[in-house]
Design an enzyme around this catalytic site. Structure first.
Site, PDB file in Angstrom:
ATOM      1  N   LYS A   1      -0.968  -3.979  14.283  1.00  0.00           N
ATOM      2  CA  LYS A   1      -0.995  -3.530  12.895  1.00  0.00           C
ATOM      3  C   LYS A   1      -2.577  -3.723  12.423  1.00  0.00           C
ATOM      4  O   LYS A   1      -3.272  -4.642  13.489  1.00  0.00           O
ATOM      5  CB  LYS A   1      -0.260  -3.910  11.656  1.00  0.00           C
ATOM      6  CG  LYS A   1      -0.331  -5.387  11.969  1.00  0.00           C
ATOM      7  CD  LYS A   1       0.721  -6.375  10.890  1.00  0.00           C
ATOM      8  CE  LYS A   1       2.145  -6.149  11.243  1.00  0.00           C
ATOM      9  NZ  LYS A   1       2.870  -5.462  10.275  1.00  0.00           N
ATOM     10  N   ARG A   2      -3.248  -3.018  11.611  1.00  0.00           N
ATOM     11  CA  ARG A   2      -4.877  -3.536  11.383  1.00  0.00           C
ATOM     12  C   ARG A   2      -4.613  -5.046  10.914  1.00  0.00           C
ATOM     13  O   ARG A   2      -3.954  -5.747  10.743  1.00  0.00           O
ATOM     14  CB  ARG A   2      -4.836  -2.952   9.804  1.00  0.00           C
ATOM     15  CG  ARG A   2      -5.356  -1.348   9.821  1.00  0.00           C
ATOM     16  CD  ARG A   2      -6.332  -1.046  11.324  1.00  0.00           C
ATOM     17  NE  ARG A   2      -7.573  -1.559  10.776  1.00  0.00           N
ATOM     18  CZ  ARG A   2      -8.715  -0.694  10.035  1.00  0.00           C
ATOM     19  NH1 ARG A   2      -8.433   0.533   9.959  1.00  0.00           N
ATOM     20  NH2 ARG A   2      -9.815  -1.181   9.494  1.00  0.00           N
TER      21      ARG A   2
ATOM     22  N   HIS B   1      -0.306   2.346  -3.066  1.00  0.00           N
ATOM     23  CA  HIS B   1      -0.219   1.569  -1.770  1.00  0.00           C
ATOM     24  C   HIS B   1      -0.711   0.087  -1.714  1.00  0.00           C
ATOM     25  O   HIS B   1      -0.710  -0.288  -0.703  1.00  0.00           O
ATOM     26  CB  HIS B   1      -0.797   2.515  -0.609  1.00  0.00           C
ATOM     27  CG  HIS B   1      -0.554   3.789  -0.327  1.00  0.00           C
ATOM     28  ND1 HIS B   1       0.779   4.195   0.525  1.00  0.00           N
ATOM     29  CD2 HIS B   1      -0.779   4.895  -1.304  1.00  0.00           C
ATOM     30  CE1 HIS B   1       0.902   5.490   0.386  1.00  0.00           C
ATOM     31  NE2 HIS B   1       0.035   5.955  -0.541  1.00  0.00           N
TER      32      HIS B   1
ATOM     33  N   THR C   1       5.118   0.308   7.531  1.00  0.00           N
ATOM     34  CA  THR C   1       5.971   1.585   8.014  1.00  0.00           C
ATOM     35  C   THR C   1       6.415   1.096   9.589  1.00  0.00           C
ATOM     36  O   THR C   1       7.143   1.468  10.050  1.00  0.00           O
ATOM     37  CB  THR C   1       5.337   2.643   8.219  1.00  0.00           C
ATOM     38  OG1 THR C   1       3.898   2.404   8.112  1.00  0.00           O
ATOM     39  CG2 THR C   1       5.474   3.225   6.445  1.00  0.00           C
TER      40      THR C   1
ATOM     41  N   LYS D   1      -1.604 -10.038   6.460  1.00  0.00           N
ATOM     42  CA  LYS D   1      -0.860  -9.834   7.449  1.00  0.00           C
ATOM     43  C   LYS D   1      -0.547 -11.102   8.396  1.00  0.00           C
ATOM     44  O   LYS D   1       0.386 -11.030   9.231  1.00  0.00           O
ATOM     45  CB  LYS D   1      -1.198  -8.613   8.156  1.00  0.00           C
ATOM     46  CG  LYS D   1      -1.305  -7.279   7.524  1.00  0.00           C
ATOM     47  CD  LYS D   1      -1.721  -5.991   8.278  1.00  0.00           C
ATOM     48  CE  LYS D   1      -2.078  -4.688   7.167  1.00  0.00           C
ATOM     49  NZ  LYS D   1      -0.671  -4.127   7.086  1.00  0.00           N
TER      50      LYS D   1
ATOM     51  N   LYS E   1       9.499   1.682  12.483  1.00  0.00           N
ATOM     52  CA  LYS E   1       9.349   2.203  13.849  1.00  0.00           C
ATOM     53  C   LYS E   1       9.924   1.336  14.729  1.00  0.00           C
ATOM     54  O   LYS E   1      10.797   1.877  15.848  1.00  0.00           O
ATOM     55  CB  LYS E   1       8.196   2.637  14.030  1.00  0.00           C
ATOM     56  CG  LYS E   1       7.599   3.651  13.166  1.00  0.00           C
ATOM     57  CD  LYS E   1       5.805   3.485  13.189  1.00  0.00           C
ATOM     58  CE  LYS E   1       5.143   4.621  12.065  1.00  0.00           C
ATOM     59  NZ  LYS E   1       3.717   4.394  11.777  1.00  0.00           N
TER      60      LYS E   1
HETATM   61  C1  26Q Z   1     -10.846   3.045  -0.463  1.00  0.00           C
HETATM   62  C2  26Q Z   1     -12.059   3.165  -0.966  1.00  0.00           C
HETATM   63  C3  26Q Z   1     -13.150   3.189  -0.056  1.00  0.00           C
HETATM   64  C4  26Q Z   1     -13.238   3.033   1.087  1.00  0.00           C
HETATM   65  C5  26Q Z   1     -12.001   2.591   1.832  1.00  0.00           C
HETATM   66  C6  26Q Z   1     -10.829   2.790   0.736  1.00  0.00           C
HETATM   67  C7  26Q Z   1      -9.273   2.758   1.475  1.00  0.00           C
HETATM   68  C8  26Q Z   1      -9.002   3.358   2.475  1.00  0.00           C
HETATM   69  C9  26Q Z   1      -7.680   3.118   3.068  1.00  0.00           C
HETATM   70  C10 26Q Z   1      -8.416   1.787   0.807  1.00  0.00           C
HETATM   71  C11 26Q Z   1      -7.125   1.512   1.277  1.00  0.00           C
HETATM   72  C12 26Q Z   1      -6.763   2.260   2.609  1.00  0.00           C
HETATM   73  C13 26Q Z   1      -5.608   2.107   2.935  1.00  0.00           C
HETATM   74  C14 26Q Z   1      -4.535   1.523   2.673  1.00  0.00           C
HETATM   75  C15 26Q Z   1      -3.155   1.551   3.531  1.00  0.00           C
HETATM   76  O1  26Q Z   1      -2.843   1.995   4.569  1.00  0.00           O
HETATM   77  N1  26Q Z   1      -2.043   0.789   2.638  1.00  0.00           N
HETATM   78  C16 26Q Z   1      -0.967   0.699   3.352  1.00  0.00           C
HETATM   79  O2  26Q Z   1      -0.120   1.911   3.170  1.00  0.00           O
HETATM   80  C17 26Q Z   1       1.056   1.870   3.809  1.00  0.00           C
HETATM   81  C18 26Q Z   1       1.844   3.286   3.404  1.00  0.00           C
HETATM   82  O3  26Q Z   1       2.480   3.141   2.124  1.00  0.00           O
HETATM   83  C19 26Q Z   1       1.935   0.624   3.485  1.00  0.00           C
HETATM   84  O4  26Q Z   1       3.064   0.970   4.295  1.00  0.00           O
HETATM   85  C20 26Q Z   1       1.151  -0.658   3.769  1.00  0.00           C
HETATM   86  O5  26Q Z   1       2.097  -1.486   3.387  1.00  0.00           O
HETATM   87  C21 26Q Z   1      -0.228  -0.559   2.968  1.00  0.00           C
HETATM   88  O6  26Q Z   1      -0.961  -1.456   3.427  1.00  0.00           O
END
Ligand code: 26Q
Length: 817
Positions: free
Chosen positions: A552-553, A362, A660, A558, A664
């Site tokens: 979004k975050r 991702h 995503t 972004k 929406k």
């Molecule tokens: C990893 C290790 C330790 C702590 C936290 C994490 C961690 C947690 C959440 C790393 C990444 C995330 C989340 C990533 C995320 O939400 N990515 C998004 O995924 C969406 C679905 O595929 C995409 O549409 C977005 O582009 C992407 O940013």
């Protein structure tokens, strides 16, 4: 003989009585005074009972079949609220509205009582939840597996313009949707050491000695497919201390020690990490990951053994999808089980692993690729580190055979980076899987060409793409009743499970009456949002302005900052010329910053500062309003997205894997202003170049611009409006009492090379906004474009996405009727 009538699980006649009975018996509460939370809970339990009956029926009928199943492993799920989703998917809406009304409530008010299940950070977690909905609807036999965190993603409050975090104790008042299965506990081990021994046949084997144990309790949340006939579940694990362990210490008289270790074990499922990129080296996070993996694999193997076949048939019965690298320790765990516990040979076990796992990536941000120090991993999971080292050793022999003498390549591909002694989880996931996919076409291309080209060369055909999708049930049917009614009145209800049918709306873009109805639906949603904003922040916004939304975050890539630069520029133009021919606008921005992300928090502060200044300026306040929406979450998205007219998707090209939210918004008839990044590209192809506002550098141009040594100073010097906006921000125009507040943001831009190329895309962004204004001033043309957006979004259904996974990755057929 007549066929016996199918059991009616919905039983709407008794609903009202059931609700009252639950308020009394389960909640132990009085019916009077009629408190909405109690009646929400009563209704929830009445729905839960019906759902469980249907689930038992589906399990009994379909799941007796020996069909292959997919297990979707994810550290995050972001379901939001359940009540209305269950009601719409089970087709009980009319009955529930009536029952609520009979009890003196509106169903919508009762639904507002529910707390979001916020067990995820953002896109990745919400995607997992959309896929659950689609698997249930498309009858793909699959289960989600995750962690039942006591505390989900923090609540965001804005205090004096700054983000503050509050704990999200989402189950404090109970959750009717979680079914605890106290009888199916598993043990999960940590720490200790790997011990070699010789078995009675004289074979050298390994076992995990002197480990601590923690208990994993499964908690199920049911997921009904649309139409309600098929119900699946996600299984979330909760940690409990192992009584045996604490008793041993207790017997030795160490009560406090026993309590300490009890707390230590129960910590595992206490809280979701609020980062959406890895926090390097946090031991508790590693323990969470292994906890999910160990309990889940035990469950999968138990089910596999119960159904009969041996391990050689495991990959024909089981597909495991790794949602990013977070559950990748599963590769080592399955090897450990097969080799150390089931006594399979290494090669046989390895072949099973590779046929079983698939990995979805991702992110391409290098800093977001997960690694663990080998020392740490070896301390927490000693046997797994040995297994990873052995996988690595054999893998590097393969690399050496393909490229003899190329030590550099071996170092680059190694699972354990020889320089830093860190375990690269993405490498383990790629080597241990049969398919690796990105989440939008551009993203998958970048993975193959830029991030993992040497893996692609080694394993041709392993890398593939599945463009993300969203569930039309939650994101249109449920969130946007006004538009759904209008659509269904014209083309019938089948679009809800066959989103390509929306194309039948295309000719209606030419129909002035339909356009009028379309605008009326949007206006209703804008009014609903205006009421919500008034309720939450006391601020009035005008539904007759252009609703321009970015939710979004908060992240530098972004580029919420680029949005702010547009706002400040528009503000300056309006101050100079109060009669400027642009439509009045309301800019809404929302999103959480990771608590430790300094720059993201500053940008929130900048937005609130600009909002304060602009909204207080009588010269422009009727033409421009700025709102920061606190605590963006799934239930808020359901109100914001249907009301949006302009959707901001403006990341630096090449950095947003897919997005995503972009889908929406477009599905709900918002027009996108965006860069050629992630799935925006495919959205543009679907809706047509003339129905979207695309601007800025392409991913290739971003790369070239950086490589050429981009100089933001020159760009700023050549653009008076940009220079003016930056100057105002940098010199404290929006925070006169603290003039240096935003110096760090400006430093990033002007001294540190503007890595995200905000200044490079600024002018193009403004020109795209000029085109937005021009089109909005022609309501008929805007509405036609809006209709064309919705009509062309069929491809972005998560039904399409999960069917692609089923066919190309899982090798699973949807079950028949
Ligand atoms: C990893 C290790 C330790 C702590 C936290 C994490 C961690 C947690 C959440 C790393 C990444 C995330 C989340 C990533 C995320 O939400 N990515 C998004 O995924 C969406 C679905 O595929 C995409 O549409 C977005 O582009 C992407 O940013």
């Amino acid at each position: 003989m007549a066929k016996p009538a199918a059991p009616d699980f919905h039983q709407l006649e008794s609903l009202g009585e059931d609700i009252k009975r639950y308020v009394l018996s389960i909640l132990g509460n009085d019916l009077y005074p009629p408190d909405p939370f109690r009646y929400y809970s009563g209704l929830a339990y009445a729905i839960r009972e019906r759902l469980i009956r249907m689930w038992l029926a589906t399990q009994a009928s379909y799941y007796d079949s020996m069909s292959k199943r997919v297990y979707y492993l994810s550290m995050e799920f972001l379901p939001g609220r359940f009540l209305m989703n269950y009601i719409t998917n089970m087709g009980m809406e009319d009955g529930c509205r009536q029952a609520a009304a009979d009890l003196g409530f509106s169903l919508d008010d009762l639904a507002e009582e529910e707390r979001d299940a916020g067990l995820g950070n953002g896109g990745l977690g919400r995607l997992a939840s959309c896929y659950m909905d689609s698997m249930a609807t498309q009858r793909i036999p699959g289960y989600g597996y995750g962690i039942l965190y006591d505390y989900g993603l923090f609540h965001q409050r804005i205090v004096n313009g700054w983000q503050e975090e509050e704990a999200d104790n989402w189950r404090r008042h109970g959750s009717p949707w979680v079914i605890d299965r106290v009888e199916h506990l598993y043990e999960v081990k940590f720490y200790g050491r790997s011990e070699a021994y010789t078995d009675p046949q004289g074979v050298l084997r390994y076992r995990w000695a002197e480990a601590d144990t923690v208990m994993a309790m499964p908690c199920d949340i049911l997921i009904p497919g649309h139409g309600g006939k098929h119900v699946t579940n996600m299984r979330l694990w909760a940690a409990a201390s192992s009584t045996g362990f604490s008793l041993r210490d207790f017997n030795q008289g160490d009560f406090l020690g026993a309590m300490q270790s009890k707390i230590h074990s129960e910590n595992i499922s206490k809280v979701l990490y609020p980062n959406d990129e890895p926090i390097q080296g946090k031991e508790l996070r590693l323990r969470q990951q292994y906890f999910l993996v160990a309990a889940t694999l035990r469950d999968i193997i138990r089910r596999h053994k119960k159904s009969g076949p041996g391990f050689d048939e495991f990959p024909d019965q089981v597909a495991i999808q790794l949602n990013d690298t977070h559950p990748t320790i599963a590769v080592a765990e399955l090897m450990r089980i097969l080799v150390d516990e089931e006594f399979l040979g290494w090669d046989e076990a390895w072949a099973i692993c590779r046929r079983t796992f698939a990995y979805t990536n991702h992110t391409v941000l290098p800093e977001a690729l997960e690694t663990w120090p080998a020392d740490l991993l070896g301390r927490v999971l000693p046997r797994h580190l040995e297994i990873i080292a052995e996988i690595d050793r054999r893998f590097l022999l393969e690399v050496a055979a393909a490229h003899p003498g190329d030590q550099g390549r071996q170092n680059r591909l190694a699972i354990i980076d020889p320089a830093s002694r860190r375990v690269r989880m993405a490498h383990l996931a790629i080597v241990g899987s049969h398919k690796v996919n990105g989440v939008a076409r551009l993203h998958s291309d970048i993975l193959r060409e830029k991030v993992f080209p040497e893996f692609d060369a080694l394993y041709p055909g392993k890398f593939t793409n599945v463009t993300n999708g969203i569930t039309p049930r939650r994101w249109l049917l449920q969130a946007n009743p006004a538009l759904s009614r209008l659509i269904t009145a014209r083309i019938g209800p089948d679009w809800t499970t066959d989103l390509d049918r929306l194309a039948e709306l295309l000719p209606l873009a030419e129909d002035p009456d339909f356009r009028k109805d379309w605008r009326a639906a949007k206006r209703e949603n804008k009014k609903r949002l205006a009421r919500y904003v008034l309720r939450k922040s006391g601020m009035g916004i005008n539904p007759d302005t252009l609703f321009d939304v970015q939710v979004k975050r908060m992240h530098e890539y972004k580029r919420q900052f680029l949005n702010v630069l547009h706002v400040v520029t528009l503000y300056n133009r309006l101050r100079r010329d109060p009669h400027l021919a642009v439509p009045p606008r309301t800019v809404l921005i929302g999103g959480k910053a990771a608590p430790g992300y300094f720059m993201a928090k500053r940008i929130i502060r900048l937005i609130t500062a600009v909002a304060e200044t602009v909204n207080a300026d009588d010269a422009v306040r009727s033409r421009l309003r700025v709102v920061f929406l606190p605590n963006y979450c799934v239930s808020q998205a359901e109100k914001v997205i249907p009301a949006a007219e302009l959707s901001q998707q403006i990341s630096t090209a090449g950095m947003e894997a897919s997005g995503t939210g972009n889908m929406k918004f477009a599905l709900n008839g918002a027009l996108t202003i965006g860069t050629l990044d992630g799935a925006n590209i495919e959205i543009m192809e679907a809706v047509g170049r003339e129905n979207i506002f695309i601007f800025g550098l392409t991913a290739k141009e971003v790369e070239a611009t950086r490589a050429a040594g981009y100089d933001p100073g020159r760009r700023v010097a050549a653009d008076a409006e940009l220079a003016e906006a930056l100057d105002m921000i940098g010199r404290g125009y929006f925070t006169p009492s603290e003039p240096d507040l935003f110096a760090p943001i400006l430093d990033n831009l002007l001294r540190h090379g503007d890595y995200y190329l905000v200044t490079a895309d600024y002018r193009a962004c403004l020109e795209a906004q000029d085109a937005v204004n021009a089109l909005y001033l022609d309501p008929e043309a805007w509405t036609a474009a809006s209709i064309r957006n919705t009509a062309n979004m069929g491809f972005f259904s998560s039904d399409r996405a999960v069917l692609e996974y089923a066919k190309n990755i899982w090798n699973i057929e949807p079950l028949g009727e």
